[in-house]
Design an enzyme around this catalytic site. Structure first.
Site, PDB file in Angstrom:
ATOM      1  N   GLY A  12      23.343 -10.209  17.639  1.00 51.82           N
ATOM      2  CA  GLY A  12      22.182 -10.090  16.776  1.00 51.82           C
ATOM      3  C   GLY A  12      20.957 -10.865  17.229  1.00 51.82           C
ATOM      4  N   ASN A  14      18.484  -9.577  18.848  1.00 48.55           N
ATOM      5  CA  ASN A  14      17.327  -8.711  18.534  1.00 48.55           C
ATOM      6  C   ASN A  14      17.013  -8.770  17.046  1.00 48.55           C
ATOM      7  OD1 ASN A  14      16.179  -7.027  20.909  1.00 48.55           O
ATOM      8  ND2 ASN A  14      18.391  -7.096  21.272  1.00 48.55           N
ATOM      9  N   ASN A 108      15.641   2.696  18.494  1.00 50.85           N
ATOM     10  CA  ASN A 108      16.709   2.005  19.222  1.00 50.85           C
ATOM     11  C   ASN A 108      16.089   1.142  20.317  1.00 50.85           C
ATOM     12  OD1 ASN A 108      19.461   1.550  20.177  1.00 50.85           O
ATOM     13  ND2 ASN A 108      18.970   2.925  21.873  1.00 50.85           N
ATOM     14  N   HIS A 110      16.947  -0.135  24.114  1.00 53.51           N
ATOM     15  CA  HIS A 110      17.874   0.072  25.236  1.00 53.51           C
ATOM     16  C   HIS A 110      17.470  -0.862  26.375  1.00 53.51           C
ATOM     17  CE1 HIS A 110      20.802   2.084  27.714  1.00 53.51           C
ATOM     18  NE2 HIS A 110      19.900   2.027  28.684  1.00 53.51           N
ATOM     19  N   ASP A 151      19.904   8.332  24.261  1.00 53.75           N
ATOM     20  CA  ASP A 151      18.734   7.691  24.895  1.00 53.75           C
ATOM     21  C   ASP A 151      17.690   8.702  25.365  1.00 53.75           C
ATOM     22  OD1 ASP A 151      20.087   5.231  24.544  1.00 53.75           O
ATOM     23  OD2 ASP A 151      21.058   5.399  26.498  1.00 53.75           O
ATOM     24  N   GLU A 181      13.130  -7.156  25.495  1.00 47.05           N
ATOM     25  CA  GLU A 181      13.658  -6.651  24.218  1.00 47.05           C
ATOM     26  C   GLU A 181      13.083  -7.369  23.010  1.00 47.05           C
ATOM     27  OE1 GLU A 181      17.928  -5.950  23.974  1.00 47.05           O
ATOM     28  OE2 GLU A 181      18.057  -6.125  26.140  1.00 47.05           O
TER      29      GLU A 181
HETATM   30  C1  GAR Z   1      20.996  -5.635  23.594  1.00 47.37           C
HETATM   31  O1  GAR Z   1      20.858  -6.002  24.932  1.00 47.37           O
HETATM   32  C2  GAR Z   1      20.635  -4.173  23.409  1.00 47.37           C
HETATM   33  O2  GAR Z   1      19.592  -3.772  24.234  1.00 47.37           O
HETATM   34  C3  GAR Z   1      21.934  -3.525  23.782  1.00 47.37           C
HETATM   35  O3  GAR Z   1      22.913  -4.327  23.165  1.00 47.37           O
HETATM   36  C4  GAR Z   1      22.465  -5.679  23.153  1.00 47.37           C
HETATM   37  C5  GAR Z   1      22.628  -6.252  21.759  1.00 47.37           C
HETATM   38  O4  GAR Z   1      22.352  -7.622  21.721  1.00 47.37           O
HETATM   39  N1  GAR Z   1      21.953  -2.161  23.333  1.00 47.37           N
HETATM   40  C6  GAR Z   1      22.476  -1.148  24.056  1.00 47.37           C
HETATM   41  O5  GAR Z   1      23.030  -1.285  25.120  1.00 47.37           O
HETATM   42  C7  GAR Z   1      22.308   0.229  23.417  1.00 47.37           C
HETATM   43  N2  GAR Z   1      22.661   1.265  24.340  1.00 47.37           N
HETATM   44  P1  GAR Z   1      22.077  -8.411  20.366  1.00 47.37           P
HETATM   45  O6  GAR Z   1      23.219  -8.107  19.405  1.00 47.37           O
HETATM   46  O7  GAR Z   1      22.083  -9.875  20.771  1.00 47.37           O
HETATM   47  O8  GAR Z   1      20.750  -7.994  19.800  1.00 47.37           O
END
Ligand code: GAR
EC number: 2.1.2.2
Length: 209
Positions: A12, A14, A108, A110, A151, A181
């Protein structure tokens, strides 16, 4: 006021960037109505709880089949009356009925520059492994609307990040999060909340400030 649901599966970070940006006023006109995780152990749920944001776990494991899980997820979103669904590391395939119902209202993040290193099988660390195996010198992150493909939806924002000698997938993942991100995801929400993004002919048009 844009009401958003943030859907998460893991750490989490993000989600944290979004919560911080709302608190700092970098995201305006926005309220985080709910945080939903498919994984009860996701640290993201604790982050939401600490910030006093309603949160819950809706796990496929608790339902007889996928259809019932999808119905429960949709019911929770409808109940929270959200205008925008934010997938912040939500590693579940979004059902078509949800995409139809929330057309151009699901975004989303990515961790690559789409259309490179995306699509089925590219998620989490696998994206960065692909980048390092190919030897590209620039990667980054993309925030996009979600359509029926993986995507493939309209791209809202992208930010490039340098690949450095000696990078491991984990080191690169961290740099992509910090430099891309955590910046473009909150920014995209703020742009949407302030009416600065529209979709025309399958492409997102972002109004310049
Ligand atoms: C992030 O790096 C996000 O970009 C990726 O999962 C991670 C979640 O991190 N998402 C994908 O790969 C989607 N295809 P977080 O839980 O620390 O935010």
């Amino acid at each position: 006021m844009l009401r958003i649901a943030v859907l998460v599966s893991g750490g989490g970070t993000n989600l944290q960037a979004i919560m911080d940006a709302v608190a700092d006023g970098k995201i305006t006109n926005t309220e985080i109505a709910t945080v939903i995780s498919n994984n009860k152990n996701a640290y993201a749920l604790e982050r939401a709880a600490k910030a006093g944001i309603p949160n819950c776990c809706i796990s496929p494991k608790d339902y007889a089949d996928r259809a019932q899980f999808h119905e429960a997820l949709l019911a929770a979103l409808d109940e929270a009356q959200v205008d925008l669904i934010v997938l912040a590391g939500f590693l579940v395939v979004i059902p078509e009925m949800m995409i139809r119902k929330y057309r151009n209202r699901i975004i989303n993040i990515h961790p690559s520059l789409i259309p490179s290193f995306c699509g089925t099988g590219y998620y989490g660390l696998k994206v960065h492994e692909g980048v390092l195996n190919r030897g590209v010198k620039v990667t980054g992150a993309t925030c996009h609307f979600v359509d029926e493909g993986t995507d493939t939806g309209p791209i809202i924002l992208q930010k490039a990040v340098e690949v450095k000698n000696g990078d491991t997938p984990k080191i690169l993942q961290q740099r992509v999060m910090e430099e891309a991100e955590w910046i473009i995801m909150p920014k995209a929400i703020d742009l949407i909340a302030n009416g600065k993004v529209k979709v025309v002919d399958g492409k997102a048009i972002v109004e310049e400030n």
